[in-house]
Design a protein around this motif. Sequence first.
Motif, PDB file in Angstrom:
ATOM      1  N   ASP A 154       0.845  -1.191   0.000  1.00 16.24           N
ATOM      2  CA  ASP A 154       0.000   0.000   0.000  1.00 16.24           C
ATOM      3  C   ASP A 154       0.882   1.243   0.000  1.00 16.24           C
ATOM      4  O   ASP A 154       1.924   1.274   0.653  1.00 16.24           O
ATOM      5  N   ILE A 155       0.455   2.280  -0.677  1.00 19.46           N
ATOM      6  CA  ILE A 155       1.276   3.485  -0.799  1.00 19.46           C
ATOM      7  C   ILE A 155       1.566   4.147   0.550  1.00 19.46           C
ATOM      8  O   ILE A 155       2.585   4.802   0.721  1.00 19.46           O
ATOM      9  N   THR A 156       0.722   3.940   1.530  1.00 24.88           N
ATOM     10  CA  THR A 156       0.956   4.554   2.844  1.00 24.88           C
ATOM     11  C   THR A 156       1.834   3.693   3.749  1.00 24.88           C
ATOM     12  O   THR A 156       2.197   4.120   4.839  1.00 24.88           O
ATOM     13  N   ALA A 157       2.161   2.477   3.301  1.00 21.33           N
ATOM     14  CA  ALA A 157       3.019   1.590   4.100  1.00 21.33           C
ATOM     15  C   ALA A 157       4.488   1.920   3.857  1.00 21.33           C
ATOM     16  O   ALA A 157       4.877   2.259   2.751  1.00 21.33           O
ATOM     17  N   CYS A 158       5.272   1.837   4.901  1.00 16.46           N
ATOM     18  CA  CYS A 158       6.708   2.108   4.786  1.00 16.46           C
ATOM     19  C   CYS A 158       7.498   0.820   4.972  1.00 16.46           C
ATOM     20  O   CYS A 158       7.198   0.031   5.851  1.00 16.46           O
ATOM     21  N   GLY A 159       8.497   0.639   4.165  1.00 20.17           N
ATOM     22  CA  GLY A 159       9.420  -0.470   4.344  1.00 20.17           C
ATOM     23  C   GLY A 159      10.689   0.055   4.994  1.00 20.17           C
ATOM     24  O   GLY A 159      10.772   1.222   5.375  1.00 20.17           O
ATOM     25  N   ILE A 160      11.663  -0.796   5.098  1.00 19.83           N
ATOM     26  CA  ILE A 160      12.944  -0.434   5.706  1.00 19.83           C
ATOM     27  C   ILE A 160      13.981  -0.261   4.583  1.00 19.83           C
ATOM     28  O   ILE A 160      14.229  -1.201   3.817  1.00 19.83           O
ATOM     29  N   PRO A 161      14.597   0.913   4.486  1.00 21.05           N
ATOM     30  CA  PRO A 161      15.611   1.116   3.453  1.00 21.05           C
ATOM     31  C   PRO A 161      16.848   0.240   3.698  1.00 21.05           C
ATOM     32  O   PRO A 161      17.259   0.034   4.835  1.00 21.05           O
ATOM     33  N   ILE A 162      17.376  -0.272   2.606  1.00 18.95           N
ATOM     34  CA  ILE A 162      18.604  -1.053   2.652  1.00 18.95           C
ATOM     35  C   ILE A 162      19.568  -0.505   1.601  1.00 18.95           C
ATOM     36  O   ILE A 162      19.168   0.237   0.706  1.00 18.95           O
ATOM     37  N   ASN A 163      20.827  -0.881   1.726  1.00 19.74           N
ATOM     38  CA  ASN A 163      21.790  -0.562   0.676  1.00 19.74           C
ATOM     39  C   ASN A 163      21.582  -1.532  -0.472  1.00 19.74           C
ATOM     40  O   ASN A 163      21.331  -2.724  -0.261  1.00 19.74           O
ATOM     41  N   TYR A 164      21.676  -1.012  -1.679  1.00 23.13           N
ATOM     42  CA  TYR A 164      21.573  -1.831  -2.882  1.00 23.13           C
ATOM     43  C   TYR A 164      22.888  -1.664  -3.634  1.00 23.13           C
ATOM     44  O   TYR A 164      23.141  -0.615  -4.224  1.00 23.13           O
ATOM     45  N   ASN A 165      23.724  -2.681  -3.586  1.00 23.50           N
ATOM     46  CA  ASN A 165      25.028  -2.629  -4.229  1.00 23.50           C
ATOM     47  C   ASN A 165      24.852  -2.945  -5.709  1.00 23.50           C
ATOM     48  O   ASN A 165      24.915  -4.101  -6.130  1.00 23.50           O
ATOM     49  N   ALA A 166      24.621  -1.893  -6.493  1.00 23.15           N
ATOM     50  CA  ALA A 166      24.352  -2.056  -7.919  1.00 23.15           C
ATOM     51  C   ALA A 166      25.535  -2.698  -8.643  1.00 23.15           C
ATOM     52  O   ALA A 166      25.338  -3.543  -9.525  1.00 23.15           O
ATOM     53  N   SER A 167      26.737  -2.315  -8.290  1.00 25.84           N
ATOM     54  CA  SER A 167      27.919  -2.877  -8.959  1.00 25.84           C
ATOM     55  C   SER A 167      27.950  -4.397  -8.821  1.00 25.84           C
ATOM     56  O   SER A 167      28.218  -5.113  -9.791  1.00 25.84           O
ATOM     57  N   LYS A 168      27.644  -4.877  -7.643  1.00 24.55           N
ATOM     58  CA  LYS A 168      27.645  -6.327  -7.396  1.00 24.55           C
ATOM     59  C   LYS A 168      26.423  -6.999  -8.027  1.00 24.55           C
ATOM     60  O   LYS A 168      26.544  -8.010  -8.716  1.00 24.55           O
ATOM     61  N   GLU A 169      25.235  -6.422  -7.783  1.00 24.47           N
ATOM     62  CA  GLU A 169      23.986  -7.018  -8.267  1.00 24.47           C
ATOM     63  C   GLU A 169      23.912  -7.066  -9.796  1.00 24.47           C
ATOM     64  O   GLU A 169      23.273  -7.940 -10.357  1.00 24.47           O
ATOM     65  N   TRP A 170      24.541  -6.107 -10.460  1.00 23.24           N
ATOM     66  CA  TRP A 170      24.428  -5.990 -11.913  1.00 23.24           C
ATOM     67  C   TRP A 170      25.626  -6.550 -12.666  1.00 23.24           C
ATOM     68  O   TRP A 170      25.661  -6.504 -13.898  1.00 23.24           O
ATOM     69  N   ALA A 171      26.599  -7.081 -11.977  1.00 21.69           N
ATOM     70  CA  ALA A 171      27.847  -7.517 -12.615  1.00 21.69           C
ATOM     71  C   ALA A 171      27.624  -8.517 -13.748  1.00 21.69           C
ATOM     72  O   ALA A 171      28.312  -8.472 -14.763  1.00 21.69           O
ATOM     73  N   ASN A 172      26.663  -9.406 -13.597  1.00 24.39           N
ATOM     74  CA  ASN A 172      26.422 -10.450 -14.596  1.00 24.39           C
ATOM     75  C   ASN A 172      25.038 -10.366 -15.209  1.00 24.39           C
ATOM     76  O   ASN A 172      24.439 -11.387 -15.547  1.00 24.39           O
ATOM     77  N   LYS A 173      24.547  -9.139 -15.338  1.00 28.23           N
ATOM     78  CA  LYS A 173      23.201  -8.948 -15.871  1.00 28.23           C
ATOM     79  C   LYS A 173      23.198  -7.832 -16.918  1.00 28.23           C
ATOM     80  O   LYS A 173      24.123  -7.033 -16.997  1.00 28.23           O
ATOM     81  N   LYS A 174      22.114  -7.804 -17.688  1.00 29.46           N
ATOM     82  CA  LYS A 174      21.882  -6.702 -18.619  1.00 29.46           C
ATOM     83  C   LYS A 174      20.875  -5.776 -17.948  1.00 29.46           C
ATOM     84  O   LYS A 174      19.777  -6.207 -17.581  1.00 29.46           O
ATOM     85  N   VAL A 175      21.278  -4.522 -17.758  1.00 29.64           N
ATOM     86  CA  VAL A 175      20.508  -3.584 -16.941  1.00 29.64           C
ATOM     87  C   VAL A 175      20.252  -2.286 -17.704  1.00 29.64           C
ATOM     88  O   VAL A 175      21.139  -1.767 -18.382  1.00 29.64           O
ATOM     89  N   VAL A 176      19.043  -1.778 -17.555  1.00 32.16           N
ATOM     90  CA  VAL A 176      18.720  -0.434 -18.013  1.00 32.16           C
ATOM     91  C   VAL A 176      18.506   0.404 -16.764  1.00 32.16           C
ATOM     92  O   VAL A 176      17.631   0.111 -15.944  1.00 32.16           O
ATOM     93  N   LEU A 177      19.335   1.425 -16.614  1.00 32.33           N
ATOM     94  CA  LEU A 177      19.211   2.371 -15.513  1.00 32.33           C
ATOM     95  C   LEU A 177      18.841   3.714 -16.114  1.00 32.33           C
ATOM     96  O   LEU A 177      19.552   4.226 -16.971  1.00 32.33           O
ATOM     97  N   PHE A 178      17.699   4.250 -15.681  1.00 29.94           N
ATOM     98  CA  PHE A 178      17.370   5.602 -16.119  1.00 29.94           C
ATOM     99  C   PHE A 178      17.209   6.478 -14.899  1.00 29.94           C
ATOM    100  O   PHE A 178      16.835   6.029 -13.826  1.00 29.94           O
ATOM    101  N   SER A 179      17.551   7.731 -15.085  1.00 29.62           N
ATOM    102  CA  SER A 179      17.561   8.675 -13.976  1.00 29.62           C
ATOM    103  C   SER A 179      16.610   9.822 -14.263  1.00 29.62           C
ATOM    104  O   SER A 179      16.505  10.285 -15.405  1.00 29.62           O
ATOM    105  N   VAL A 180      15.947  10.268 -13.204  1.00 29.32           N
ATOM    106  CA  VAL A 180      15.034  11.409 -13.297  1.00 29.32           C
ATOM    107  C   VAL A 180      15.424  12.437 -12.239  1.00 29.32           C
ATOM    108  O   VAL A 180      15.955  12.083 -11.196  1.00 29.32           O
ATOM    109  N   PRO A 181      15.161  13.707 -12.505  1.00 27.76           N
ATOM    110  CA  PRO A 181      15.484  14.736 -11.512  1.00 27.76           C
ATOM    111  C   PRO A 181      14.661  14.628 -10.231  1.00 27.76           C
ATOM    112  O   PRO A 181      15.124  15.034  -9.173  1.00 27.76           O
ATOM    113  N   GLY A 182      13.445  14.065 -10.314  1.00 26.75           N
ATOM    114  CA  GLY A 182      12.657  13.938  -9.098  1.00 26.75           C
ATOM    115  C   GLY A 182      11.393  13.132  -9.283  1.00 26.75           C
ATOM    116  O   GLY A 182      10.672  13.302 -10.278  1.00 26.75           O
ATOM    117  N   ALA A 183      11.124  12.251  -8.333  1.00 25.18           N
ATOM    118  CA  ALA A 183       9.888  11.477  -8.334  1.00 25.18           C
ATOM    119  C   ALA A 183       8.701  12.426  -8.194  1.00 25.18           C
ATOM    120  O   ALA A 183       8.817  13.486  -7.582  1.00 25.18           O
TER     121      ALA A 183
END
Length: 169
Positions: free
Chosen positions: A27-56
Amino acid sequence: MTTLKPGDAFPSDVVFKYIPWSEESGDITACGIPINYNASKEWANKKVVLFSVPGAFTPTCSVNHMPGYIKNLPKLREKGVDIVAVVAFNDPFVMSAWGKANKVQGDEILFLSDPDAKFSQSIGWADSASGRTGRYAIVIDHGKVGYAQIETEKGAVKKSSADAVLASL
């Protein structure tokens, strides 16, 4: 500060903040717990599209940028893309809520936070005036950059659009 270009290795120290999607916090009002996401490690053996936006939740990002990636997820998968991720300077709670507002569930698209635009600054693609992430797209294929383009025209979604990325694959 080095701009990424095709043929470059993706940096080995890229860590974003992330709140994994879960059914119980879907649900949009529910909060989870932030974690670190090691993109370098997670993406090392994958094909990834990363797009960036100035603001949600901003008009161009929400109306012109994000919908193209949601709509084109099946086409991106057909081209062998394992992970699609969006990053912004917003905190992980805002990014998580933006994913929920866009009805993205599970890991269809990862909504990542680039606190203080650290990664974007490291590649020279942060907006120096606002401190936000720039609007760009990067394709990483097993640790190598295959496509890297930043929008230079304010409000434009051309080089970083899902269509532009698809054309590069």
